[in-house]
Design an enzyme around this catalytic site. Structure first.
Site, PDB file in Angstrom:
ATOM      1  N   GLU A 492      -0.384   9.156  14.804  1.00  0.00           N
ATOM      2  CA  GLU A 492      -0.462   7.644  13.967  1.00  0.00           C
ATOM      3  C   GLU A 492       0.054   6.498  15.103  1.00  0.00           C
ATOM      4  O   GLU A 492      -0.402   5.442  14.950  1.00  0.00           O
ATOM      5  CB  GLU A 492       0.005   7.603  12.644  1.00  0.00           C
ATOM      6  CG  GLU A 492       1.614   7.769  12.657  1.00  0.00           C
ATOM      7  CD  GLU A 492       1.915   7.439  11.075  1.00  0.00           C
ATOM      8  OE1 GLU A 492       1.414   7.060  10.410  1.00  0.00           O
ATOM      9  OE2 GLU A 492       3.204   7.873  10.973  1.00  0.00           O
ATOM     10  N   LYS A 607       1.298  -0.499   5.785  1.00  0.00           N
ATOM     11  CA  LYS A 607       2.708  -0.084   5.270  1.00  0.00           C
ATOM     12  C   LYS A 607       2.378   0.416   3.679  1.00  0.00           C
ATOM     13  O   LYS A 607       2.874   1.382   3.213  1.00  0.00           O
ATOM     14  CB  LYS A 607       3.622  -1.067   5.467  1.00  0.00           C
ATOM     15  CG  LYS A 607       5.188  -0.388   5.058  1.00  0.00           C
ATOM     16  CD  LYS A 607       5.430   0.637   6.109  1.00  0.00           C
ATOM     17  CE  LYS A 607       6.750   1.384   5.790  1.00  0.00           C
ATOM     18  NZ  LYS A 607       6.807   2.736   6.651  1.00  0.00           N
TER      19      LYS A 607
HETATM   20  C1  F6R Z   1       3.054   7.803   7.740  1.00  0.00           C
HETATM   21  C2  F6R Z   1       3.097   6.867   6.489  1.00  0.00           C
HETATM   22  C3  F6R Z   1       2.080   7.037   5.585  1.00  0.00           C
HETATM   23  C4  F6R Z   1       2.722   7.078   4.053  1.00  0.00           C
HETATM   24  C5  F6R Z   1       1.548   7.184   2.858  1.00  0.00           C
HETATM   25  C6  F6R Z   1       2.258   7.030   1.797  1.00  0.00           C
HETATM   26  O1  F6R Z   1       4.143   7.496   8.571  1.00  0.00           O
HETATM   27  O2  F6R Z   1       4.041   6.124   6.266  1.00  0.00           O
HETATM   28  O3  F6R Z   1       1.309   8.350   5.805  1.00  0.00           O
HETATM   29  O4  F6R Z   1       3.593   8.151   4.081  1.00  0.00           O
HETATM   30  O5  F6R Z   1       0.822   6.006   3.266  1.00  0.00           O
HETATM   31  O6  F6R Z   1       2.742   5.763   1.445  1.00  0.00           O
HETATM   32  P1  F6R Z   1       3.895   5.840   0.293  1.00  0.00           P
HETATM   33  O7  F6R Z   1       5.029   6.582   0.476  1.00  0.00           O
HETATM   34  O8  F6R Z   1       4.100   4.343   0.269  1.00  0.00           O
HETATM   35  O9  F6R Z   1       3.080   6.170  -1.106  1.00  0.00           O
END
Ligand code: F6R
Length: 612
Positions: A492, A607
């Site tokens: 990524e 994010k």
């Molecule tokens: C990778 C990353 C993503 C998140 C995913 C889930 O570095 O950050 O794979 O882990 O989009 O996001 P959350 O934890 O906010 O549900």
């Protein structure tokens, strides 16, 4: 996935909107735009790229306007082009609209406004709304929005302004995209997330789903969309600290956040031990209920799922209960079988991920009890669960998760320990011993991050392998989710293709990829599968590939099976994942740096992922 900010007050607001957008940029950075309500009407500026591109063209909008709103976009409908950047204006420039979320019935909405004679200037779903407003406006913007609301399907938080009612911004929310109000002295902010206005006020109110908000400088009114009745919401004090949003001397947020891991892990552990005893306050299930559970399902996406996969091994090991972990976006479309004895654990750092939320809702509908693990207080995920366990990582700005991952793994370790204790699988003494080791983990994490020799070794590895075309990651047991996380980090932020495989599964296909130009990253810390890993690494070396292994200090046997070994301190195998991931985070970080890439804002990512 987009970020929105609005301001109504007495101060010129251009700079407030731009600063707010800078704080929200982590949510999306394909384009940015703003509209200000000036004496002359609605003034708009938009630009492709991050907020600094918008700043560069912002001379075009009023410097004195005191009402305005801005948007930072993560593209869903329509290419990353200026014409698809929010806000959208009606043809007569009387109405302005911006949105975080999606209108799922956008095809019908676009067809409807086109049939009514409007010319669409973008390929987005959002633009339809501005034309509907134009047609339906009856002199009361809030009521017009309320009337239109039932025609909008999907999930969204949007803001609208109208030249004829220049003293207000109207907002509306459906489903999970968040909308927060900031109450200042004679001024009001609206935003996707409080850091957008925290420098100005910490007094906040949450717009609930199914509500319209009418914001003026001195007043904020919440109305139910169903019948227009007025709702009261308490004013709360936001606790996110502003300082966290600054890079604090590090070259990037991601590097700062990698270095914040000792504190994030320590804080996540600290509130769980009272006088040496483990407590999982907030879990929402009694010990009797936890004892009665006969199945655990963990759901999440991306990094959160990887933390869940670590949790799966630990819950089975200590909790003695059948546990499965699945991708939320897949699981939600399976016909999962449940009863009240199924415990669902949903992990999401942002607390907004659409698929994770949907999985939680389905699980609850089918009778399961749901516990959320999240980093954001009061987030949608937290509110949709029977109980919430918070990670205490602080705000994470870098798009690639680092400190939230190790905090999630920490919390899953605590949860597994708790299940082991209440279900009688672990003795009080075992819980105390593991708890003590867990509490010494932040110091070990600090040691790895301070390890100058490892840092130099990682620099050397990054120099040597940064131009390779593919990396394979191999692990077994608890090492496997760590490999998956390491591989995700590298792909990524460096855009180098990677794959992560169960080492025993390699010979069933991926071995065909190996050659003398393939770096193979292996997690081979001490555990009951160490010998098996060593054999798999020999199979790799026999194909000429270059093994970079993460091993345990003191176990030099790994050096016979790897070209390079990154040693992490010894702890019990169940706690090793938190240490083993650190060199993999740093390797990815350094390789991306060698390639000159923006690690905090990798292309195409955001994010928070509030779309399905
Ligand atoms: C990778 C990353 C993503 C998140 C995913 C889930 O570095 O950050 O794979 O882990 O989009 O996001 P959350 O934890 O906010 O549900």
């Amino acid at each position: 996935m987009c970020g929105i900010i609005g301001y109504v007050g007495a101060r010129p607001c251009k700079e407030l909107v731009l600063k707010g957008l800078e704080h929200l940029e982590y949510r999306g950075y394909d384009s940015a735009g703003m509209v200000l309500v000036s004496d002359a009407g609605l003034d708009r500026a938009r630009a492709v790229g991050p907020v600094k591109a918008l700043r560069a063209v912002s001379d075009a909008v009023s410097a004195t306007a005191t009402v305005g709103m801005g948007h930072t976009r993560w593209a869903t409908h329509g290419l990353v082009e200026e014409r698809n950047a929010h806000p959208f204006l009606s043809e007569d420039s009387r109405f302005g609209v911006l949105m975080n979320g999606i209108f799922e019935n956008y095809i019908e909405l676009r067809a409807e406004v086109t049939a009514a004679g409007h010319t669409l200037s973008s390929d987005t779903d959002t633009e339809a709304l501005v034309h509907l407003l134009e047609d339906e406006y009856d002199g009361d913007l809030a009521e017009t929005v309320r009337r239109l609301y039932p025609r909008l399907e999907g999930h969204f938080a949007f803001l609208v302004v109208c030249r004829d009612e220049p003293d207000r911004i109207i907002g509306a929310r459906l489903a999970w995209p968040p909308l927060v109000v900031g109450r200042g002295d004679g001024e009001t902010f609206l935003a996707s997330f409080t850091p957008a206005f925290l420098e100005e006020t910490r007094s906040i109110q949450i717009v609930e789903e199914g509500e319209i908000v009418i914001a003026t400088a001195d007043n904020v009114e919440f109305r139910a969309v169903t019948d227009g009745s007025v709702r009261e919401h308490p004013i709360e004090q936001a606790d996110e600290s502003l300082e966290v949003a600054a890079k604090g001397g590090y070259e990037t947020f991601m590097l700062k956040e990698i270095h914040e891991q000792p504190t994030a892990i320590a804080d996540t552990i600290a509130e769980r031990f009272h006088h040496g005893e483990l407590h999982l306050d907030g879990i929402g299930l009694t010990d009797d209920e936890l004892r009665a559970m006969n199945r655990v399902l963990i759901v999440g996406c991306g990094t959160a799922l990887h933390a869940g996969l670590v949790g799966r091994y630990l819950i089975e090991e200590w909790g003695g209960v059948a546990t499965e972990a699945d991708v939320a976006s897949e699981w939600r479309y399976r016909n999962g079988v449940f009863d009240p004895k199924t415990l669902v654990i949903a992990i999401s750092q942002s607390g907004e991920t659409a698929d994770t939320l949907a999985a939680m809702q389905i699980a609850r509908e089918r009778g399961a009890r749901v516990v959320a693990v999240t980093n954001i207080m009061g987030s949608a995920v937290a509110r949709a669960a029977d109980g919430v366990l918070y990670t205490r990582a602080g705000l994470e700005i870098g798009v690639a998760a680092s400190k939230t991952f190790t905090s999630q793994v920490t919390l899953m370790t605590l949860l597994a320990l708790h299940l082991g204790a209440v279900r009688g699988n672990l003795t009080t003494q075992q819980v105390a011993e593991i708890g003590n080791e867990l509490r010494s983990l932040p110091d070990l994490v600090q040691r790895v991050l301070d390890d100058k020799a490892m840092d130099a070794q990682l620099d050397m590895l990054a120099d040597r392998f940064c131009h390779d075309r593919f990396f394979l990651y191999l692990g077994r047991h608890l090492g496997l989710p760590i490999c998956q996380e390491g591989a995700l980090k590298l792909k990524e932020i460096s855009y180098i293709p990677t794959d992560a495989y169960a080492a025993g599964e390699m010979k069933h296909g991926p071995i065909a990829l190996l050659g003398d130009d393939t770096p193979v990253v292996a997690v081979a810390t001490d555990s009951h599968v160490f010998e098996k890993m060593a054999s798999n690494l020999e199979e790799v070396r026999a194909r000429g590939a270059h093994v970079i292994a993460v091993g345990t200090e003191g176990n030099t046997a790994i050096a016979q099976h790897a070209e390079h070994v990154l040693y992490v301190p010894r702890t019990r195998p169940e706690l090793q994942p938190i240490l083993a991931v650190l060199p993999l985070q740093m390797l990815a970080y350094k390789i991306a740096g060698r390639l000159g890439l923006d690690v905090d804002r990798p292309r195409n990512l955001a994010k928070t992922v509030t779309v399905e």
